[in-house]
Design a protein around this motif. Structure first.
Motif, PDB file in Angstrom:
ATOM      1  N   ARG A 556       0.838  -1.195   0.000  1.00 48.91           N
ATOM      2  CA  ARG A 556       0.000   0.000   0.000  1.00 48.91           C
ATOM      3  C   ARG A 556       0.874   1.247   0.000  1.00 48.91           C
ATOM      4  O   ARG A 556       0.590   2.227  -0.684  1.00 48.91           O
ATOM      5  N   ARG A 557       1.941   1.181   0.753  1.00 46.11           N
ATOM      6  CA  ARG A 557       2.859   2.324   0.767  1.00 46.11           C
ATOM      7  C   ARG A 557       3.378   2.570  -0.650  1.00 46.11           C
ATOM      8  O   ARG A 557       3.429   3.700  -1.133  1.00 46.11           O
ATOM      9  N   GLY A 558       3.737   1.497  -1.341  1.00 44.65           N
ATOM     10  CA  GLY A 558       4.255   1.627  -2.702  1.00 44.65           C
ATOM     11  C   GLY A 558       3.227   2.267  -3.625  1.00 44.65           C
ATOM     12  O   GLY A 558       3.557   3.128  -4.439  1.00 44.65           O
ATOM     13  N   ALA A 559       1.963   1.872  -3.468  1.00 45.18           N
ATOM     14  CA  ALA A 559       0.913   2.430  -4.322  1.00 45.18           C
ATOM     15  C   ALA A 559       0.748   3.923  -4.037  1.00 45.18           C
ATOM     16  O   ALA A 559       0.590   4.731  -4.955  1.00 45.18           O
ATOM     17  N   ARG A 560       0.831   4.280  -2.764  1.00 45.52           N
ATOM     18  CA  ARG A 560       0.691   5.713  -2.418  1.00 45.52           C
ATOM     19  C   ARG A 560       1.873   6.521  -2.938  1.00 45.52           C
ATOM     20  O   ARG A 560       1.711   7.638  -3.429  1.00 45.52           O
ATOM     21  N   VAL A 561       3.051   5.943  -2.834  1.00 46.44           N
ATOM     22  CA  VAL A 561       4.230   6.634  -3.363  1.00 46.44           C
ATOM     23  C   VAL A 561       4.050   6.876  -4.864  1.00 46.44           C
ATOM     24  O   VAL A 561       4.294   7.969  -5.374  1.00 46.44           O
ATOM     25  N   SER A 562       3.554   5.852  -5.558  1.00 47.38           N
ATOM     26  CA  SER A 562       3.344   6.012  -7.001  1.00 47.38           C
ATOM     27  C   SER A 562       2.283   7.064  -7.302  1.00 47.38           C
ATOM     28  O   SER A 562       2.401   7.819  -8.276  1.00 47.38           O
ATOM     29  N   LEU A 563       1.263   7.099  -6.482  1.00 47.97           N
ATOM     30  CA  LEU A 563       0.219   8.116  -6.691  1.00 47.97           C
ATOM     31  C   LEU A 563       0.822   9.516  -6.527  1.00 47.97           C
ATOM     32  O   LEU A 563       0.543  10.429  -7.322  1.00 47.97           O
ATOM     33  N   ILE A 564       1.667   9.669  -5.521  1.00 49.63           N
ATOM     34  CA  ILE A 564       2.317  10.970  -5.323  1.00 49.63           C
ATOM     35  C   ILE A 564       3.211  11.301  -6.507  1.00 49.63           C
ATOM     36  O   ILE A 564       3.210  12.427  -7.010  1.00 49.63           O
ATOM     37  N   GLN A 565       3.936  10.308  -6.968  1.00 56.06           N
ATOM     38  CA  GLN A 565       4.822  10.546  -8.117  1.00 56.06           C
ATOM     39  C   GLN A 565       4.036  11.036  -9.327  1.00 56.06           C
ATOM     40  O   GLN A 565       4.405  12.005  -9.977  1.00 56.06           O
ATOM     41  N   THR A 566       2.952  10.329  -9.607  1.00 57.92           N
ATOM     42  CA  THR A 566       2.161  10.686 -10.790  1.00 57.92           C
ATOM     43  C   THR A 566       1.517  12.062 -10.609  1.00 57.92           C
ATOM     44  O   THR A 566       1.519  12.880 -11.520  1.00 57.92           O
ATOM     45  N   THR A 567       0.980  12.310  -9.422  1.00 56.33           N
ATOM     46  CA  THR A 567       0.375  13.624  -9.159  1.00 56.33           C
ATOM     47  C   THR A 567       1.410  14.720  -9.338  1.00 56.33           C
ATOM     48  O   THR A 567       1.151  15.740  -9.989  1.00 56.33           O
ATOM     49  N   ASN A 568       2.589  14.513  -8.797  1.00 57.82           N
ATOM     50  CA  ASN A 568       3.614  15.554  -8.895  1.00 57.82           C
ATOM     51  C   ASN A 568       4.106  15.755 -10.321  1.00 57.82           C
ATOM     52  O   ASN A 568       4.469  16.866 -10.706  1.00 57.82           O
ATOM     53  N   ARG A 569       4.072  14.697 -11.097  1.00 54.25           N
ATOM     54  CA  ARG A 569       4.437  14.879 -12.511  1.00 54.25           C
ATOM     55  C   ARG A 569       3.444  15.801 -13.187  1.00 54.25           C
ATOM     56  O   ARG A 569       3.796  16.649 -13.992  1.00 54.25           O
ATOM     57  N   VAL A 570       2.175  15.622 -12.845  1.00 51.41           N
ATOM     58  CA  VAL A 570       1.142  16.472 -13.443  1.00 51.41           C
ATOM     59  C   VAL A 570       1.273  17.910 -12.929  1.00 51.41           C
ATOM     60  O   VAL A 570       1.192  18.865 -13.702  1.00 51.41           O
ATOM     61  N   ILE A 571       1.508  18.071 -11.630  1.00 49.95           N
ATOM     62  CA  ILE A 571       1.646  19.436 -11.090  1.00 49.95           C
ATOM     63  C   ILE A 571       2.839  20.132 -11.747  1.00 49.95           C
ATOM     64  O   ILE A 571       2.753  21.280 -12.171  1.00 49.95           O
ATOM     65  N   LYS A 572       3.935  19.402 -11.849  1.00 50.50           N
ATOM     66  CA  LYS A 572       5.140  20.012 -12.444  1.00 50.50           C
ATOM     67  C   LYS A 572       4.898  20.404 -13.902  1.00 50.50           C
ATOM     68  O   LYS A 572       5.241  21.514 -14.321  1.00 50.50           O
ATOM     69  N   ALA A 573       4.282  19.495 -14.643  1.00 51.12           N
ATOM     70  CA  ALA A 573       4.005  19.802 -16.054  1.00 51.12           C
ATOM     71  C   ALA A 573       3.053  20.993 -16.141  1.00 51.12           C
ATOM     72  O   ALA A 573       3.248  21.904 -16.946  1.00 51.12           O
ATOM     73  N   GLY A 574       2.027  20.991 -15.279  1.00 50.88           N
ATOM     74  CA  GLY A 574       1.037  22.072 -15.296  1.00 50.88           C
ATOM     75  C   GLY A 574       1.664  23.409 -14.953  1.00 50.88           C
ATOM     76  O   GLY A 574       1.449  24.405 -15.640  1.00 50.88           O
ATOM     77  N   LEU A 575       2.461  23.422 -13.899  1.00 51.38           N
ATOM     78  CA  LEU A 575       3.129  24.676 -13.526  1.00 51.38           C
ATOM     79  C   LEU A 575       4.045  25.127 -14.652  1.00 51.38           C
ATOM     80  O   LEU A 575       4.086  26.305 -14.998  1.00 51.38           O
ATOM     81  N   GLY A 576       4.760  24.179 -15.233  1.00 54.90           N
ATOM     82  CA  GLY A 576       5.664  24.504 -16.334  1.00 54.90           C
ATOM     83  C   GLY A 576       4.919  25.180 -17.482  1.00 54.90           C
ATOM     84  O   GLY A 576       5.395  26.143 -18.060  1.00 54.90           O
ATOM     85  N   LEU A 577       3.720  24.697 -17.765  1.00 54.89           N
ATOM     86  CA  LEU A 577       2.941  25.289 -18.856  1.00 54.89           C
ATOM     87  C   LEU A 577       2.539  26.725 -18.512  1.00 54.89           C
ATOM     88  O   LEU A 577       2.411  27.570 -19.389  1.00 54.89           O
ATOM     89  N   LEU A 578       2.368  26.992 -17.235  1.00 55.72           N
ATOM     90  CA  LEU A 578       2.045  28.366 -16.838  1.00 55.72           C
ATOM     91  C   LEU A 578       3.313  29.221 -16.714  1.00 55.72           C
ATOM     92  O   LEU A 578       3.243  30.403 -16.379  1.00 55.72           O
TER      93      LEU A 578
END
Ligand code: ARG
Length: 586
Positions: A556-578
């Protein structure tokens, strides 16, 4: 959203995301629209359509599809679908990308300052908005040409040259080019009040410039070069780039021919000594093409500009990111383009409102002068530094984040400057981009830098906070690597993400492509900014309710870590676009 649209198989169907989950994850009023057309009872239509859709969609996508009064159809995605989608996007390198713009070229024109004058907050707005929209279009596969159409021609340069010849000093201009040139220009206007002869002198100098007089040409080139150098400093600070810096002067040589042609074709006609294009039948005042003294005009240069761009670039669209106050100019210009058959590419004025101070008045210094961009940017950076330092001081008092604080307080002055710079610029940009560009933006420093509000720093902080968890979890993994197989080998089991906060976050992550397409269609950054804000809200909620490092179940910890990774990839890409930097540490 696309999944629903394709399930319904109707073009242009409006799917919205309700505020409250009991109205569905998605909802549409399509049945009500159809019922009206077919004169049926809307609830009957909704039930019928809901049934059809249920039969059509692949199994397992929806938990529930429901018709509700007065005729909405609401959809809830199943958790299995969300988990499966998360698996897909956590492995995808191109999440959010589409081929929407493949093979299409667009020109975004923005910034457009005038040489020998300071760039003002209006130019700053154009720069920030134009850059973000260009980024989004590029991300969606367009070939984007970023164009800075500088104001480097016009009668004012005659005045400028006259003023310099009368009172200027080379050393002073070299020391502080724009400042000094602007001073000379102001002086010229003051003196003209006392001595009207000066006006004529200015006109003569401009004529000379137009006719290629060597001295005047040299002076003009010098003013231009020095101005561009100063503008470039601001672009560098903002992290903004252009592909083409071609301004008004470039078209000067084309104008004689263009004007003669307009006359010959009887498109332009004389009126009180000037040359105009009549636009009465479009309900617009005439477009002025040439003044009575033969001098060319802003409008004429813009026509030549369209011609040139069509011939050289063949764009499908041309966007002009310019303030509301020039609306009439663009309405006229686009009509003229239509008359001339220069409308092969779609022309669009992307207008924006004013920049206001906290009291809603036009942005100015206390003495009523225009606010200098450098001062504004410096203030944003200075205040950000205070925010960041305060934050790291306070988080140091909380044991669970002491680790990150230790790193924060250990940061060198140089590093702190770098962080403050990224946060300050981010705050400035986000403050603008989160608003619908048609409205005025307010400069409320407190709100703009509020680390727990809808602000650039909040988004950056959310990202950094989650990077911190990732850093800790990888440290943890190396320590106990004997017991746990490496994350690469181990398949992440997203089925273990079943908490409401986890599923809400996944659903939001999945909306990234929709948010981008909405920004593309509306040419607004506000919806997309709001998407990122909501994503960060859900990420924080998830983080606060679902332990990651302390979770004893390793899978479960691994799944949560992956969720954070994916979320942060989206935040980073989104911020980058702005145009905003995502930092690992704040
Ligand atoms: N330089 C102009 C100004 O500062 C804006 C130019 C707008 N673009 C255009 N194609 N007319 O007001």
């Amino acid at each position: 959203m696309r999944i629903i649209e394709s399930a319904i198989k109707e073009k242009g169907v409006e799917v919205m995301i309700p505020d409250r989950e009991n109205f569905g994850h998605y909802s549409t009023n399509l049945a009500m629209k159809l019922a009206k057309l077919e004169k049926k009872n809307p609830m009957d239509s909704a039930r019928e359509l809901a049934g059809k859709i249920s039969a059509r969609v692949p199994k397992g996508v929806f938990l529930k599809i429901e018709a509700v009064t007065p005729g909405f159809i609401n959809f809830w995605l199943s958790k299995e679908f969300l988990q499966k989608e998360l698996t897909r996007i956590s492995e995808s390198k191109s999440f959010g990308k589409t081929n929407l713009g493949k093979g299409k070229k667009v020109i975004f024109e923005y910034s457009d300052p005038n040489i020998a004058k300071r760039m003002h907050v209006g130019h700053l707005r154009a720069t920030i908005i134009g850059d973000a929209l260009s980024n989004i279009y590029e991300f969606l596969g367009y070939k984007v040409v970023r164009w800075n159409y500088i104001g480097d021609w016009g009668t004012q340069f005659g005045k400028m040259i006259a003023a310099y010849k009368l009172w200027g000093s080379k050393a002073a201009v070299q020391r502080n080019p724009i400042e000094e040139l602007q001073k000379l220009y102001v002086k010229f206007h003051e003196e003209t009040g006392k001595n009207p002869e000066l006006e004529k002198k200015g006109q003569e100098e401009f004529k000379r410039l137009e006719n290629g007089d060597k001295t005047n040409k040299k002076l003009w080139e010098w003013f231009r070069r020095e101005s561009l150098r100063e503008f470039d400093k601001i672009y560098k600070i903002l992290g903004v780039k252009f592909d083409v810096t071609i301004g008004e002067a470039f078209y000067e040589k084309e104008l004689k021919k263009l004007v003669a042609d307009l006359k010959k074709k009887k498109i332009a006609k004389e009126s009180e000594g000037s040359l105009i294009i009549d636009l009465k039948k479009f309900g617009l005042p005439p477009a002025l093409i040439q003044k009575s003294d033969g001098a060319s005009l802003y409008m004429t240069r813009d026509i030549a500009n369209i011609k040139y761009r069509l011939a050289e670039y063949k764009p499908v669209k041309m966007f002009y990111v310019v303030g509301n106050e020039q609306s009439l100019h663009f309405e006229q210009l686009f009509k003229v383009a239509e008359i001339l058959g220069l409308d092969k590419s779609e022309l669009k004025h992307l207008k924006f409102g004013l920049v206001l101070d906290e009291d809603g008045k036009k942005f100015a210094t206390r003495e009523g002068r225009v606010v200098l961009l450098d001062d504004l940017i410096n203030k944003a950076v200075r205040l950000s530094r205070e925010v960041v330092e305060e934050k790291s001081r306070r988080s140091g008092e909380r044991p669970e984040v002491r680790d990150s604080n230790r790193r924060g307080s250990g940061a060198s002055e140089k590093e702190k400057d770098k962080i403050a710079h990224a946060v300050g610029i981010g705050a400035l940009k986000y403050n603008d981009l989160k608003e619908n560009r048609h409205s005025d933006v307010k400069f409320n420093w407190g709100q703009m830098l509020n680390i727990s509000g809808n602000s650039g720093p909040y988004l950056q902080y959310t990202y950094a906070r989650m990077q911190n968890i990732l850093a800790k979890s990888s440290k943890f993994q190396t320590l106990s690597s004997k017991k746990i197989p490496s994350s690469k080998k181990r398949k992440t089991n997203f089925d273990l993400l079943v908490k409401k906060e986890e599923l809400d976050l996944i659903r939001k992550v999945l909306q990234f492509p929709d948010a981008l397409i909405d920004a593309h269609d509306s040419l607004l950054t506000s919806g997309f900014s709001n998407y990122l804000y909501e994503l960060c809200n859900l990420a924080n909620r998830f983080y606060e309710t679902a332990p990651v490092i302390k979770e004893p179940d390793l899978a479960r910890r691994g799944a949560r870590v992956s969720l954070i990774q994916t979320t942060n990839r989206v935040i980073k890409a989104g911020l980058g676009l702005l145009g905003i930097k995502a930092l690992d540490n704040i």
